[in-house]
Design a protein around this motif. Structure first.
Motif, PDB file in Angstrom:
ATOM      1  N   ARG A  65      52.881 102.029  76.926  1.00 25.47           N
ATOM      2  CA  ARG A  65      52.670 102.782  78.166  1.00 25.47           C
ATOM      3  C   ARG A  65      51.269 102.511  78.717  1.00 25.47           C
ATOM      4  O   ARG A  65      51.078 102.356  79.929  1.00 25.47           O
ATOM      5  N   ASN A  66      50.287 102.437  77.833  1.00 29.31           N
ATOM      6  CA  ASN A  66      48.913 102.160  78.257  1.00 29.31           C
ATOM      7  C   ASN A  66      48.799 100.747  78.830  1.00 29.31           C
ATOM      8  O   ASN A  66      48.175 100.533  79.875  1.00 29.31           O
ATOM      9  N   ILE A  67      49.437  99.794  78.160  1.00 26.90           N
ATOM     10  CA  ILE A  67      49.382  98.400  78.614  1.00 26.90           C
ATOM     11  C   ILE A  67      49.968  98.266  80.009  1.00 26.90           C
ATOM     12  O   ILE A  67      49.465  97.504  80.845  1.00 26.90           O
ATOM     13  N   ARG A  68      51.042  98.991  80.289  1.00 25.16           N
ATOM     14  CA  ARG A  68      51.734  98.867  81.571  1.00 25.16           C
ATOM     15  C   ARG A  68      50.856  99.266  82.760  1.00 25.16           C
ATOM     16  O   ARG A  68      51.153  98.907  83.890  1.00 25.16           O
ATOM     17  N   SER A  69      49.771  99.988  82.509  1.00 28.36           N
ATOM     18  CA  SER A  69      48.853 100.322  83.598  1.00 28.36           C
ATOM     19  C   SER A  69      47.900  99.165  83.892  1.00 28.36           C
ATOM     20  O   SER A  69      47.126  99.221  84.844  1.00 28.36           O
ATOM     21  N   HIS A  70      47.978  98.109  83.093  1.00 26.97           N
ATOM     22  CA  HIS A  70      47.076  96.961  83.262  1.00 26.97           C
ATOM     23  C   HIS A  70      47.826  95.685  83.647  1.00 26.97           C
ATOM     24  O   HIS A  70      47.397  94.970  84.555  1.00 26.97           O
ATOM     25  N   ILE A  71      48.897  95.374  82.921  1.00 24.09           N
ATOM     26  CA  ILE A  71      49.599  94.117  83.152  1.00 24.09           C
ATOM     27  C   ILE A  71      51.105  94.331  83.075  1.00 24.09           C
ATOM     28  O   ILE A  71      51.570  95.329  82.529  1.00 24.09           O
ATOM     29  N   ALA A  72      51.856  93.360  83.608  1.00 23.11           N
ATOM     30  CA  ALA A  72      53.316  93.501  83.701  1.00 23.11           C
ATOM     31  C   ALA A  72      54.063  92.425  82.924  1.00 23.11           C
ATOM     32  O   ALA A  72      55.238  92.206  83.157  1.00 23.11           O
ATOM     33  N   CYS A  73      53.405  91.758  81.979  1.00 13.78           N
ATOM     34  CA  CYS A  73      54.061  90.693  81.238  1.00 13.78           C
ATOM     35  C   CYS A  73      55.143  91.261  80.313  1.00 13.78           C
ATOM     36  O   CYS A  73      55.139  92.460  80.009  1.00 13.78           O
ATOM     37  N   PRO A  74      56.082  90.432  79.848  1.00 10.49           N
ATOM     38  CA  PRO A  74      57.105  90.917  78.918  1.00 10.49           C
ATOM     39  C   PRO A  74      56.497  91.458  77.633  1.00 10.49           C
ATOM     40  O   PRO A  74      55.517  90.911  77.116  1.00 10.49           O
ATOM     41  N   PHE A 152      56.847 102.628  90.045  1.00 12.62           N
ATOM     42  CA  PHE A 152      58.007 102.374  89.204  1.00 12.62           C
ATOM     43  C   PHE A 152      57.556 101.677  87.930  1.00 12.62           C
ATOM     44  O   PHE A 152      56.552 100.957  87.926  1.00 12.62           O
ATOM     45  N   SER A 153      58.314 101.878  86.848  1.00 12.69           N
ATOM     46  CA  SER A 153      58.047 101.144  85.620  1.00 12.69           C
ATOM     47  C   SER A 153      58.432  99.679  85.812  1.00 12.69           C
ATOM     48  O   SER A 153      59.095  99.317  86.788  1.00 12.69           O
ATOM     49  N   LYS A 154      58.031  98.835  84.874  1.00 18.09           N
ATOM     50  CA  LYS A 154      58.356  97.407  84.977  1.00 18.09           C
ATOM     51  C   LYS A 154      59.861  97.196  85.060  1.00 18.09           C
ATOM     52  O   LYS A 154      60.348  96.439  85.892  1.00 18.09           O
ATOM     53  N   ARG A 155      60.608  97.870  84.189  1.00 20.48           N
ATOM     54  CA  ARG A 155      62.052  97.672  84.179  1.00 20.48           C
ATOM     55  C   ARG A 155      62.697  98.203  85.457  1.00 20.48           C
ATOM     56  O   ARG A 155      63.613  97.582  86.016  1.00 20.48           O
ATOM     57  N   GLU A 156      62.227  99.352  85.948  1.00 18.26           N
ATOM     58  CA  GLU A 156      62.752  99.887  87.205  1.00 18.26           C
ATOM     59  C   GLU A 156      62.490  98.919  88.346  1.00 18.26           C
ATOM     60  O   GLU A 156      63.360  98.679  89.181  1.00 18.26           O
ATOM     61  N   PHE A 157      61.280  98.356  88.372  1.00 15.34           N
ATOM     62  CA  PHE A 157      60.954  97.390  89.424  1.00 15.34           C
ATOM     63  C   PHE A 157      61.860  96.167  89.328  1.00 15.34           C
ATOM     64  O   PHE A 157      62.359  95.671  90.340  1.00 15.34           O
ATOM     65  N   ASP A 158      62.077  95.675  88.115  1.00 22.62           N
ATOM     66  CA  ASP A 158      62.932  94.496  87.939  1.00 22.62           C
ATOM     67  C   ASP A 158      64.346  94.775  88.443  1.00 22.62           C
ATOM     68  O   ASP A 158      64.986  93.898  89.051  1.00 22.62           O
ATOM     69  N   LEU A 159      64.850  95.980  88.199  1.00 26.46           N
ATOM     70  CA  LEU A 159      66.201  96.329  88.645  1.00 26.46           C
ATOM     71  C   LEU A 159      66.250  96.385  90.171  1.00 26.46           C
ATOM     72  O   LEU A 159      67.183  95.879  90.793  1.00 26.46           O
ATOM     73  N   ILE A 160      65.228  97.005  90.782  1.00 26.05           N
ATOM     74  CA  ILE A 160      65.153  97.058  92.246  1.00 26.05           C
ATOM     75  C   ILE A 160      65.122  95.645  92.818  1.00 26.05           C
ATOM     76  O   ILE A 160      65.843  95.324  93.766  1.00 26.05           O
ATOM     77  N   ALA A 161      64.271  94.797  92.252  1.00 28.30           N
ATOM     78  CA  ALA A 161      64.126  93.431  92.767  1.00 28.30           C
ATOM     79  C   ALA A 161      65.433  92.659  92.665  1.00 28.30           C
ATOM     80  O   ALA A 161      65.804  91.917  93.587  1.00 28.30           O
ATOM     81  N   PHE A 162      66.153  92.828  91.560  1.00 25.15           N
ATOM     82  CA  PHE A 162      67.416  92.115  91.396  1.00 25.15           C
ATOM     83  C   PHE A 162      68.444  92.562  92.438  1.00 25.15           C
ATOM     84  O   PHE A 162      69.059  91.731  93.120  1.00 25.15           O
ATOM     85  N   LEU A 163      68.637  93.879  92.570  1.00 23.64           N
ATOM     86  CA  LEU A 163      69.631  94.372  93.520  1.00 23.64           C
ATOM     87  C   LEU A 163      69.239  94.041  94.957  1.00 23.64           C
ATOM     88  O   LEU A 163      70.084  93.657  95.770  1.00 23.64           O
ATOM     89  N   MET A 164      67.946  94.177  95.271  1.00 25.50           N
ATOM     90  CA  MET A 164      67.498  93.941  96.639  1.00 25.50           C
ATOM     91  C   MET A 164      67.589  92.458  97.002  1.00 25.50           C
ATOM     92  O   MET A 164      67.921  92.104  98.142  1.00 25.50           O
ATOM     93  N   THR A 165      67.305  91.588  96.045  1.00 27.50           N
ATOM     94  CA  THR A 165      67.427  90.155  96.282  1.00 27.50           C
ATOM     95  C   THR A 165      68.874  89.765  96.569  1.00 27.50           C
ATOM     96  O   THR A 165      69.143  88.801  97.293  1.00 27.50           O
ATOM     97  N   ASN A 166      69.800  90.537  96.006  1.00 25.01           N
ATOM     98  CA  ASN A 166      71.229  90.272  96.176  1.00 25.01           C
ATOM     99  C   ASN A 166      71.898  91.395  96.971  1.00 25.01           C
ATOM    100  O   ASN A 166      72.984  91.866  96.621  1.00 25.01           O
ATOM    101  N   ALA A 167      71.234  91.831  98.048  1.00 24.85           N
ATOM    102  CA  ALA A 167      71.709  92.965  98.836  1.00 24.85           C
ATOM    103  C   ALA A 167      73.155  92.785  99.283  1.00 24.85           C
ATOM    104  O   ALA A 167      73.587  91.682  99.639  1.00 24.85           O
TER     105      ALA A 167
END
Length: 227
Positions: A65-74, A152-167
């Motif tokens: 959780r702390n790392i996610r405030s700094h970087i978004a890598c896997p 949004f969390s990293k995973r939430e953002f990834d889900l948004i990006a996937f659905l929005m890219t394939n609207a």
């Protein structure tokens, strides 16, 4: 340039083992045996983090959780915990995958390579997407509406990006899980329902709109057009 991998485990033998193996695979590695050491290495911008959950003091979940405030890598969790709830907790804290102990070095290097490829592909997409006033900056991983940033969390953002890219395309839970979590991910596609619920609630709170539509009996789609 070689990918940089940060290995975080309180057992020095484990970090040494993984360091030797991943260097043999051609990666540049950094090792930390505590949460404090890991945080001090974040400015070096690792491309992927391997993170043990069971550490003294700040455990791997809190560190994630702390790392996610700094970087978004896997972030790949190493853990002896194997229950479904443990996996859900890890994903909700911002992790991308689980590797259960004991594991083979071959499996670990395959998962590392798969996540790095997926992350590289995500960076090659168009940098900005828009939808009815919503702006999603893929390169900066930011979502905003009328100048207001929506967190949004990293995973939430990834889900948004996937659905929005394939609207306007409908995807069932299994397909979404494969495309966002990865074909090699261990988990349950039922987590999609909870992620969609949280994303909808946050978007509705700020925009008053429902961007993700449920197609009953089929799955979900991103609404491209509103009445």
């Amino acid at each position: 340039m070689a990918y940089k991998i940060l290995i975080v485990d309180d057992e020095k033998m484990m970090t040494e083992l993984l360091t030797d193996h991943l260097q043999d695979c051609g990666y540049e590695t950094m090792a930390a045996n505590s949460a404090g050491e890991a945080i001090s290495l974040l400015p070096k911008q690792p491309d992927l983090i391997i993170l043990d959950i069971n550490m003294p003091g700040m455990d791997g979940l809190e560190l994630c959780r702390n790392i996610r405030s700094h970087i978004a890598c896997p972030i790949l969790f190493l853990t002896a915990r194997i229950t479904e709830q443990d996996k859900i907790n890890g994903l909700q804290y911002g992790g991308d995958d689980y590797i259960a102990k004991p594991f083979s070095l071959g499996e670990l290097s395959a998962r590392v390579a798969a996540h790095l490829r997926r992350d590289e592909r995500s960076r090659s997409r168009p940098s900005v997407l828009t939808s009815n006033g919503l702006i999603v900056n893929l390169s900066q991983r930011l979502v905003s509406w009328n100048g207001q940033e929506i967190a949004f969390s990293k995973r939430e953002f990834d889900l948004i990006a996937f659905l929005m890219t394939n609207a306007n395309q409908v995807f069932d839970k299994e397909r979404i899980y494969e495309m966002v979590w990865g074909y090699d991910a261990e988990g349950d596609s039922n987590v999609i329902k909870e992620y969609v619920r949280k994303i909808r609630a946050r978007l509705r709170e700020v925009t008053g709109l429902d961007y993700i539509e449920t197609v009953w009996g089929v799955g979900y789609k991103w609404k491209k057009d509103f009445p």
